[in-house]
Design a protein around this motif. Structure first.
Motif, PDB file in Angstrom:
ATOM      1  N   THR A 217       0.832  -1.194   0.000  1.00 36.92           N
ATOM      2  CA  THR A 217       0.000   0.000   0.000  1.00 36.92           C
ATOM      3  C   THR A 217       0.873   1.251   0.000  1.00 36.92           C
ATOM      4  O   THR A 217       2.095   1.181   0.196  1.00 36.92           O
ATOM      5  CB  THR A 217      -0.927   0.024   1.221  1.00 36.92           C
ATOM      6  OG1 THR A 217      -0.126   0.055   2.420  1.00 36.92           O
ATOM      7  CG2 THR A 217      -1.821  -1.215   1.241  1.00 36.92           C
ATOM      8  N   LYS A 218       0.237   2.402  -0.172  1.00 32.39           N
ATOM      9  CA  LYS A 218       0.997   3.656  -0.231  1.00 32.39           C
ATOM     10  C   LYS A 218       1.513   4.075   1.147  1.00 32.39           C
ATOM     11  O   LYS A 218       2.465   4.856   1.238  1.00 32.39           O
ATOM     12  CB  LYS A 218       0.145   4.766  -0.840  1.00 32.39           C
ATOM     13  CG  LYS A 218      -1.083   5.151  -0.031  1.00 32.39           C
ATOM     14  CD  LYS A 218      -1.813   6.328  -0.667  1.00 32.39           C
ATOM     15  CE  LYS A 218      -3.003   6.763   0.168  1.00 32.39           C
ATOM     16  NZ  LYS A 218      -3.677   7.957  -0.411  1.00 32.39           N
ATOM     17  N   HIS A 219       0.896   3.572   2.198  1.00 31.98           N
ATOM     18  CA  HIS A 219       1.347   3.861   3.565  1.00 31.98           C
ATOM     19  C   HIS A 219       1.432   2.538   4.332  1.00 31.98           C
ATOM     20  O   HIS A 219       0.554   2.229   5.143  1.00 31.98           O
ATOM     21  CB  HIS A 219       0.398   4.825   4.264  1.00 31.98           C
ATOM     22  CG  HIS A 219       0.287   6.162   3.625  1.00 31.98           C
ATOM     23  ND1 HIS A 219       1.359   7.032   3.519  1.00 31.98           N
ATOM     24  CD2 HIS A 219      -0.767   6.790   3.031  1.00 31.98           C
ATOM     25  CE1 HIS A 219       0.972   8.139   2.908  1.00 31.98           C
ATOM     26  NE2 HIS A 219      -0.302   8.012   2.591  1.00 31.98           N
ATOM     27  N   PRO A 220       2.473   1.758   4.087  1.00 31.71           N
ATOM     28  CA  PRO A 220       2.528   0.416   4.684  1.00 31.71           C
ATOM     29  C   PRO A 220       2.543   0.425   6.212  1.00 31.71           C
ATOM     30  O   PRO A 220       2.024  -0.502   6.825  1.00 31.71           O
ATOM     31  CB  PRO A 220       3.829  -0.166   4.121  1.00 31.71           C
ATOM     32  CG  PRO A 220       4.624   1.000   3.635  1.00 31.71           C
ATOM     33  CD  PRO A 220       3.625   2.025   3.213  1.00 31.71           C
ATOM     34  N   GLN A 221       3.100   1.474   6.830  1.00 35.93           N
ATOM     35  CA  GLN A 221       3.133   1.498   8.292  1.00 35.93           C
ATOM     36  C   GLN A 221       1.711   1.552   8.865  1.00 35.93           C
ATOM     37  O   GLN A 221       1.400   0.864   9.850  1.00 35.93           O
ATOM     38  CB  GLN A 221       3.943   2.714   8.805  1.00 35.93           C
ATOM     39  CG  GLN A 221       5.404   2.696   8.418  1.00 35.93           C
ATOM     40  CD  GLN A 221       5.656   3.365   7.076  1.00 35.93           C
ATOM     41  OE1 GLN A 221       4.721   3.614   6.296  1.00 35.93           O
ATOM     42  NE2 GLN A 221       6.906   3.678   6.807  1.00 35.93           N
ATOM     43  N   LEU A 222       0.856   2.376   8.248  1.00 35.60           N
ATOM     44  CA  LEU A 222      -0.528   2.458   8.718  1.00 35.60           C
ATOM     45  C   LEU A 222      -1.256   1.139   8.500  1.00 35.60           C
ATOM     46  O   LEU A 222      -1.967   0.653   9.384  1.00 35.60           O
ATOM     47  CB  LEU A 222      -1.260   3.580   7.981  1.00 35.60           C
ATOM     48  CG  LEU A 222      -0.861   5.013   8.330  1.00 35.60           C
ATOM     49  CD1 LEU A 222      -1.579   5.995   7.416  1.00 35.60           C
ATOM     50  CD2 LEU A 222      -1.181   5.318   9.789  1.00 35.60           C
ATOM     51  N   ALA A 223      -1.072   0.559   7.310  1.00 35.57           N
ATOM     52  CA  ALA A 223      -1.757  -0.696   7.005  1.00 35.57           C
ATOM     53  C   ALA A 223      -1.288  -1.811   7.925  1.00 35.57           C
ATOM     54  O   ALA A 223      -2.099  -2.613   8.411  1.00 35.57           O
ATOM     55  CB  ALA A 223      -1.531  -1.077   5.550  1.00 35.57           C
TER      56      ALA A 223
ATOM     57  N   LEU B  88      -7.280   2.775  10.004  1.00 35.72           N
ATOM     58  CA  LEU B  88      -5.849   2.701   9.700  1.00 35.72           C
ATOM     59  C   LEU B  88      -5.619   2.110   8.306  1.00 35.72           C
ATOM     60  O   LEU B  88      -4.823   2.632   7.517  1.00 35.72           O
ATOM     61  CB  LEU B  88      -5.128   1.858  10.755  1.00 35.72           C
ATOM     62  CG  LEU B  88      -4.879   2.520  12.116  1.00 35.72           C
ATOM     63  CD1 LEU B  88      -4.288   1.503  13.091  1.00 35.72           C
ATOM     64  CD2 LEU B  88      -3.949   3.719  11.971  1.00 35.72           C
TER      65      LEU B  88
ATOM     66  N   LEU C 298      -6.841   4.510   5.513  1.00 39.70           N
ATOM     67  CA  LEU C 298      -5.898   5.592   5.239  1.00 39.70           C
ATOM     68  C   LEU C 298      -4.756   5.146   4.332  1.00 39.70           C
ATOM     69  O   LEU C 298      -4.194   5.953   3.586  1.00 39.70           O
ATOM     70  CB  LEU C 298      -5.319   6.121   6.556  1.00 39.70           C
ATOM     71  CG  LEU C 298      -6.136   7.168   7.305  1.00 39.70           C
ATOM     72  CD1 LEU C 298      -5.538   7.414   8.676  1.00 39.70           C
ATOM     73  CD2 LEU C 298      -6.196   8.469   6.510  1.00 39.70           C
ATOM     74  N   ALA C 299      -4.411   3.874   4.396  1.00 34.85           N
ATOM     75  CA  ALA C 299      -3.282   3.364   3.611  1.00 34.85           C
ATOM     76  C   ALA C 299      -3.656   3.043   2.175  1.00 34.85           C
ATOM     77  O   ALA C 299      -2.778   2.881   1.328  1.00 34.85           O
ATOM     78  CB  ALA C 299      -2.704   2.118   4.287  1.00 34.85           C
TER      79      ALA C 299
ATOM     80  N   SER D 252      -6.831   6.816  -2.582  1.00 37.76           N
ATOM     81  CA  SER D 252      -8.072   7.574  -2.560  1.00 37.76           C
ATOM     82  C   SER D 252      -8.903   7.243  -3.792  1.00 37.76           C
ATOM     83  O   SER D 252      -8.377   6.841  -4.823  1.00 37.76           O
ATOM     84  CB  SER D 252      -7.768   9.078  -2.531  1.00 37.76           C
ATOM     85  OG  SER D 252      -7.046   9.421  -1.374  1.00 37.76           O
TER      86      SER D 252
END
Length: 231
Positions: free
Chosen positions: A38-44, A84, A87-88, A91
């Motif tokens: 994903t674009k934000h792996p930490q959030l995912a 969470l 958000l990852a 959009s």
């Protein structure tokens, strides 16, 4: 029939009741692999970790004994893990928040109808139907909210917070025991069933609305900052 998470644990044994179901661990591993893309792996990955906390840790077994633990379990699922992961994800264009909000709200309330809730705790397929529908509709709602303009997103977060608080209030002020699945499972924890039910309501009413309030506040702050810059 026995709950997916097993029998209700006693206070002396619950901390050792980890759930190492191979299919569950495989599903979580696949989710973690997807999270890394994903674009934000930490959030995912944070969302996947919350799912692991809900289903692998002793919270799974504790939620068989205590309705209050089940309330915490549901909050982690729909108000922490789902946003969470939402958000990852990329959009997407949103045509309206009404349907996702209605779906998430209706699903949450439906699974707190006593007959549906009791069935879910006594039958594994129904249990997973409950979990999957709660998480998927919450994910749908949060994805729509995070992709929406600031004003409708703020209003949707507030409405979601209100409906969580209303459900919590109804459980808190209920004067009779509602759920057959918890008859006799709370006493060894020093709670009668009604007190445990009221505690669950308080958890949904107070801590349960915090994630919605934080997100509404952050979106509102962003809107206020933009308005100041425009002025």
């Amino acid at each position: 029939m026995i709950s997916y998470c097993g029998t209700a644990p006693s206070p002396g044994e619950w901390i050792g009741r980890w759930n190492f179901d191979p299919l569950l661990l495989l599903a979580l591993a696949l989710c973690a692999a997807f999270a890394l893309r994903t674009k934000h792996p930490q959030l995912a990955l944070g969302g996947v970790a919350i799912l692991a906390l809900a289903f692998v840790s002793p919270l799974c077994a504790l939620s068989v004994a205590l309705f209050s633990a089940r309330a915490l379990h549901h909050i982690l699922l729909v108000a922490v893990a789902a946003p969470l992961i939402a958000l990852a994800l990329p959009s997407r264009h949103v045509q309206g928040l009404g349907v996702p909000l209605l779906a998430a709200t209706a699903t949450l309330w439906l699974w707190h109808v006593p007959s549906f809730y009791d069935r879910a705790l006594m039958d594994s397929p129904t249990y997973w139907l409950m979990q999957a529908s709660l998480f998927s509709t919450a994910l749908w709602f949060w994805r729509a909210l995070f992709s929406a303009p600031a004003v409708p997103a703020t209003l949707a977060a507030i409405l979601a917070m209100v409906q969580m608080g209303m459900l919590g209030a109804l459980l808190t002020f209920a004067t009779q025991r509602l759920y057959e699945a918890h008859v006799g499972t709370t006493l060894q924890w020093g709670l009668d069933q009604l007190a445990d039910q009221q505690l669950a309501g308080l958890i949904m009413w107070a801590p349960g609305i915090i994630p919605y309030a934080i997100i509404a506040g952050l979106i509102g702050r962003r809107l206020w900052t933009r308005a100041e810059m425009a002025a």
